[in-house]
Design a protein around this motif. Structure first.
Motif, PDB file in Angstrom:
ATOM      1  N   ASP A  83       0.814  -1.222   0.000  1.00  0.00           N
ATOM      2  CA  ASP A  83       0.000   0.000   0.000  1.00  0.00           C
ATOM      3  C   ASP A  83       0.845   1.268   0.000  1.00  0.00           C
ATOM      4  OD1 ASP A  83      -0.946   0.520   3.510  1.00  0.00           O
ATOM      5  OD2 ASP A  83       0.967  -0.035   2.587  1.00  0.00           O
ATOM      6  N   SER A  84       2.163   1.126  -0.006  1.00  0.00           N
ATOM      7  CA  SER A  84       3.036   2.298  -0.066  1.00  0.00           C
ATOM      8  C   SER A  84       4.321   1.898  -0.787  1.00  0.00           C
ATOM      9  CB  SER A  84       3.342   2.817   1.336  1.00  0.00           C
ATOM     10  OG  SER A  84       3.944   1.803   2.111  1.00  0.00           O
ATOM     11  N   GLN A  85       5.056   2.880  -1.226  1.00  0.00           N
ATOM     12  CA  GLN A  85       6.303   2.579  -1.938  1.00  0.00           C
ATOM     13  C   GLN A  85       7.343   2.051  -0.959  1.00  0.00           C
ATOM     14  OE1 GLN A  85       7.467   6.081  -4.115  1.00  0.00           O
ATOM     15  NE2 GLN A  85       6.023   5.677  -5.762  1.00  0.00           N
ATOM     16  N   LEU A  95      11.011 -20.148   7.412  1.00  0.00           N
ATOM     17  CA  LEU A  95      10.845 -19.271   6.261  1.00  0.00           C
ATOM     18  C   LEU A  95      12.170 -19.214   5.504  1.00  0.00           C
ATOM     19  CD1 LEU A  95       8.971 -16.418   8.076  1.00  0.00           C
ATOM     20  CD2 LEU A  95       8.042 -17.729   6.178  1.00  0.00           C
ATOM     21  N   THR A  96      12.137 -19.520   4.236  1.00  0.00           N
ATOM     22  CA  THR A  96      13.351 -19.548   3.420  1.00  0.00           C
ATOM     23  C   THR A  96      13.260 -18.494   2.337  1.00  0.00           C
ATOM     24  OG1 THR A  96      13.582 -21.921   3.820  1.00  0.00           O
ATOM     25  CG2 THR A  96      14.831 -20.988   1.981  1.00  0.00           C
ATOM     26  N   LEU A  97      14.262 -17.638   2.281  1.00  0.00           N
ATOM     27  CA  LEU A  97      14.266 -16.579   1.278  1.00  0.00           C
ATOM     28  C   LEU A  97      14.526 -17.169  -0.098  1.00  0.00           C
ATOM     29  CD1 LEU A  97      14.179 -13.518   0.669  1.00  0.00           C
ATOM     30  CD2 LEU A  97      16.651 -13.487   1.040  1.00  0.00           C
ATOM     31  N   ILE A  98      13.626 -16.858  -1.043  1.00  0.00           N
ATOM     32  CA  ILE A  98      13.809 -17.295  -2.427  1.00  0.00           C
ATOM     33  C   ILE A  98      14.655 -16.261  -3.172  1.00  0.00           C
ATOM     34  CG2 ILE A  98      12.635 -17.726  -4.617  1.00  0.00           C
ATOM     35  CD1 ILE A  98      10.174 -18.630  -2.974  1.00  0.00           C
ATOM     36  N   ALA A  99      14.223 -15.009  -3.071  1.00  0.00           N
ATOM     37  CA  ALA A  99      14.913 -13.964  -3.831  1.00  0.00           C
ATOM     38  C   ALA A  99      14.502 -12.594  -3.330  1.00  0.00           C
ATOM     39  CB  ALA A  99      14.586 -14.085  -5.321  1.00  0.00           C
ATOM     40  N   THR A 100      15.331 -11.617  -3.656  1.00  0.00           N
ATOM     41  CA  THR A 100      15.017 -10.208  -3.446  1.00  0.00           C
ATOM     42  C   THR A 100      14.544  -9.648  -4.769  1.00  0.00           C
ATOM     43  OG1 THR A 100      16.731 -10.040  -1.753  1.00  0.00           O
ATOM     44  CG2 THR A 100      15.948  -7.980  -2.730  1.00  0.00           C
ATOM     45  N   ALA A 101      13.357  -9.047  -4.768  1.00  0.00           N
ATOM     46  CA  ALA A 101      12.800  -8.486  -5.995  1.00  0.00           C
ATOM     47  C   ALA A 101      13.306  -7.060  -6.156  1.00  0.00           C
ATOM     48  CB  ALA A 101      11.270  -8.514  -5.937  1.00  0.00           C
ATOM     49  N   ASN A 102      14.086  -6.802  -7.157  1.00  0.00           N
ATOM     50  CA  ASN A 102      14.692  -5.488  -7.389  1.00  0.00           C
ATOM     51  C   ASN A 102      13.863  -4.719  -8.405  1.00  0.00           C
ATOM     52  OD1 ASN A 102      17.059  -6.087  -5.742  1.00  0.00           O
ATOM     53  ND2 ASN A 102      17.643  -7.466  -7.398  1.00  0.00           N
ATOM     54  N   GLN A 103      13.562  -3.485  -8.073  1.00  0.00           N
ATOM     55  CA  GLN A 103      12.751  -2.666  -8.963  1.00  0.00           C
ATOM     56  C   GLN A 103      13.543  -2.291 -10.204  1.00  0.00           C
ATOM     57  OE1 GLN A 103      12.640   1.051  -9.545  1.00  0.00           O
ATOM     58  NE2 GLN A 103      10.990   0.634 -10.971  1.00  0.00           N
ATOM     59  N   GLY A 104      13.032  -2.664 -11.355  1.00  0.00           N
ATOM     60  CA  GLY A 104      13.653  -2.287 -12.608  1.00  0.00           C
ATOM     61  C   GLY A 104      14.840  -3.123 -13.035  1.00  0.00           C
ATOM     62  N   SER A 105      15.153  -4.153 -12.292  1.00  0.00           N
ATOM     63  CA  SER A 105      16.259  -5.027 -12.686  1.00  0.00           C
ATOM     64  C   SER A 105      15.964  -6.460 -12.254  1.00  0.00           C
ATOM     65  CB  SER A 105      17.584  -4.551 -12.088  1.00  0.00           C
ATOM     66  OG  SER A 105      17.547  -4.635 -10.684  1.00  0.00           O
ATOM     67  N   GLU A 106      16.834  -7.348 -12.645  1.00  0.00           N
ATOM     68  CA  GLU A 106      16.612  -8.764 -12.351  1.00  0.00           C
ATOM     69  C   GLU A 106      16.670  -9.029 -10.844  1.00  0.00           C
ATOM     70  OE1 GLU A 106      18.240 -11.602 -15.348  1.00  0.00           O
ATOM     71  OE2 GLU A 106      19.334 -12.379 -13.595  1.00  0.00           O
ATOM     72  N   ALA A 107      15.866  -9.983 -10.407  1.00  0.00           N
ATOM     73  CA  ALA A 107      15.849 -10.347  -8.993  1.00  0.00           C
ATOM     74  C   ALA A 107      17.167 -11.005  -8.593  1.00  0.00           C
ATOM     75  CB  ALA A 107      14.680 -11.290  -8.714  1.00  0.00           C
ATOM     76  N   LEU A 130       7.557   0.306  -7.382  1.00  0.00           N
ATOM     77  CA  LEU A 130       7.923   0.219  -5.967  1.00  0.00           C
ATOM     78  C   LEU A 130       6.816  -0.336  -5.074  1.00  0.00           C
ATOM     79  CD1 LEU A 130       9.909   3.564  -5.573  1.00  0.00           C
ATOM     80  CD2 LEU A 130      10.831   1.254  -5.619  1.00  0.00           C
ATOM     81  N   THR A 131       5.684  -0.718  -5.666  1.00  0.00           N
ATOM     82  CA  THR A 131       4.576  -1.222  -4.851  1.00  0.00           C
ATOM     83  C   THR A 131       4.088  -2.598  -5.274  1.00  0.00           C
ATOM     84  OG1 THR A 131       2.869  -0.213  -6.241  1.00  0.00           O
ATOM     85  CG2 THR A 131       3.759   1.142  -4.434  1.00  0.00           C
ATOM     86  N   PHE A 132       4.673  -3.202  -6.290  1.00  0.00           N
ATOM     87  CA  PHE A 132       4.104  -4.425  -6.848  1.00  0.00           C
ATOM     88  C   PHE A 132       5.193  -5.383  -7.284  1.00  0.00           C
ATOM     89  CE2 PHE A 132       0.610  -6.782  -8.567  1.00  0.00           C
ATOM     90  CZ  PHE A 132       1.053  -7.372  -9.740  1.00  0.00           C
ATOM     91  N   SER A 133       4.931  -6.678  -7.060  1.00  0.00           N
ATOM     92  CA  SER A 133       5.847  -7.714  -7.521  1.00  0.00           C
ATOM     93  C   SER A 133       5.059  -8.981  -7.799  1.00  0.00           C
ATOM     94  CB  SER A 133       6.929  -7.981  -6.465  1.00  0.00           C
ATOM     95  OG  SER A 133       7.811  -9.015  -6.882  1.00  0.00           O
ATOM     96  N   LEU A 192       5.327 -16.442   0.648  1.00  0.00           N
ATOM     97  CA  LEU A 192       5.071 -15.171   1.321  1.00  0.00           C
ATOM     98  C   LEU A 192       5.864 -14.055   0.661  1.00  0.00           C
ATOM     99  CD1 LEU A 192       5.473 -16.947   4.610  1.00  0.00           C
ATOM    100  CD2 LEU A 192       3.647 -15.299   4.480  1.00  0.00           C
ATOM    101  N   CYS A 193       5.188 -12.961   0.461  1.00  0.00           N
ATOM    102  CA  CYS A 193       5.825 -11.741  -0.005  1.00  0.00           C
ATOM    103  C   CYS A 193       6.104 -10.871   1.208  1.00  0.00           C
ATOM    104  CB  CYS A 193       4.874 -11.049  -0.973  1.00  0.00           C
ATOM    105  SG  CYS A 193       5.291  -9.366  -1.392  1.00  0.00           S
ATOM    106  N   SER A 194       7.209 -10.178   1.219  1.00  0.00           N
ATOM    107  CA  SER A 194       7.458  -9.243   2.312  1.00  0.00           C
ATOM    108  C   SER A 194       8.084  -7.969   1.760  1.00  0.00           C
ATOM    109  CB  SER A 194       8.358  -9.855   3.381  1.00  0.00           C
ATOM    110  OG  SER A 194       9.693  -9.888   2.940  1.00  0.00           O
ATOM    111  N   ALA A 195       8.007  -6.930   2.554  1.00  0.00           N
ATOM    112  CA  ALA A 195       8.562  -5.637   2.150  1.00  0.00           C
ATOM    113  C   ALA A 195       9.241  -5.004   3.346  1.00  0.00           C
ATOM    114  CB  ALA A 195       7.455  -4.726   1.631  1.00  0.00           C
ATOM    115  N   GLY A 196      10.308  -4.271   3.073  1.00  0.00           N
ATOM    116  CA  GLY A 196      11.026  -3.612   4.151  1.00  0.00           C
ATOM    117  C   GLY A 196      11.639  -2.328   3.656  1.00  0.00           C
TER     118      GLY A 196
END
Lengths: 110, 115
Positions: free
Chosen positions: B26-28, B43-55, B73-76, B92-96
């Motif tokens: 709901d926010s950037q 919980l096992t991290l699959i990947a970091t989703a990078n805005q505008g570039s490959e994960a 910056l709000t969607f993946s 699970l998706c997460s944001a920080g």
């Protein structure tokens, strides 16, 4: 290789008593530790955290203790309430990398 | 704080098919992550989703199996490709905030069952 371990998969506590959840880690590079709480069908929510420069952090009924020499942290909930029944995950951080434990399911019996 | 939603909340899929999971914040946010939680596992991290570039993928996870998009910056999205029963899990998706010590906010998860 499990760097963060929660060796008790479940814990039952009487309402009003203390709940103690334990977590052990192996990587001495971890510098920040967090506890998350998870209800069924929901994502984990942040509960409390502690920096590696401290040994205790308190927030209301929740206290986290860190023993760096033993690579051990614990979460104390006093007094325990039925609404605290959930799965609790500990997590350790280095840089932007989070490592989670397998969780402990806490049941608080009314 | 950030409120995160995921779609679908659950799905049952056939072996060999693919499923795309959407994550909306709901926010950037600077950082978005995708995790997997298999039964009895952490919980096992699959990947970091990078805005505008490959994960950025963690060891054991590859782009061909788990393609990720992050158009803003709000969607993946996370796609689980060519699924097998071993892919049955909660995703699970997460944001920080990405400053290192910000706690992460998690979505409600997507429960995937592959038959």
């Amino acid at each position: 290789d499990q760097q963060v371990k929660q060796n008790s998969p479940s814990l039952s506590v009487q309402e009003g008593r203390i709940s103690i959840l334990n977590c052990d880690y192996t990587n001495s590079m971890f510098d920040y530790f967090l506890w998350y709480k998870k209800y069924p069908a929901e994502g984990p929510t942040f509960l409390i955290s502690i920096s590696s420069i401290k040994d205790k952090n308190e927030d209301g009924r929740f206290t986290v203790f860190l023993n760096k020499s033993a690579k051990h942290l614990s979460l104390h909930i006093v007094p325990s309430q039925p609404g605290d029944s959930a799965v609790y995950f500990c997590a350790a951080m280095t840089g932007n990398q989070f490592y989670f434990g397998t969780g402990t399911s806490l049941t608080v019996i009314p | 704080s950030a409120v995160i939603s995921q779609k679908p909340s659950r799905d049952i899929c056939q072996r060999g098919t693919s499923l795309t999971i959407q994550c909306q914040v709901d926010s950037q946010v600077t950082m978005m992550f995708w995790y997997r939680q298999q039964p009895g596992q952490s919980l096992t991290l699959i990947a970091t989703a990078n805005q505008g570039s490959e994960a950025t993928y963690e060891s054991g996870f590859v782009i061909d199996k788990f393609p990720i998009s992050r158009p803003n910056l709000t969607f993946s999205t996370l796609t689980v490709s060519n699924m097998s029963p071993e892919d049955s899990s909660i995703y699970l998706c997460s944001a920080g905030g990405g400053t290192g010590y910000d706690q992460q906010y998690f979505g409600p998860g997507t429960r995937l069952t592959v038959t």
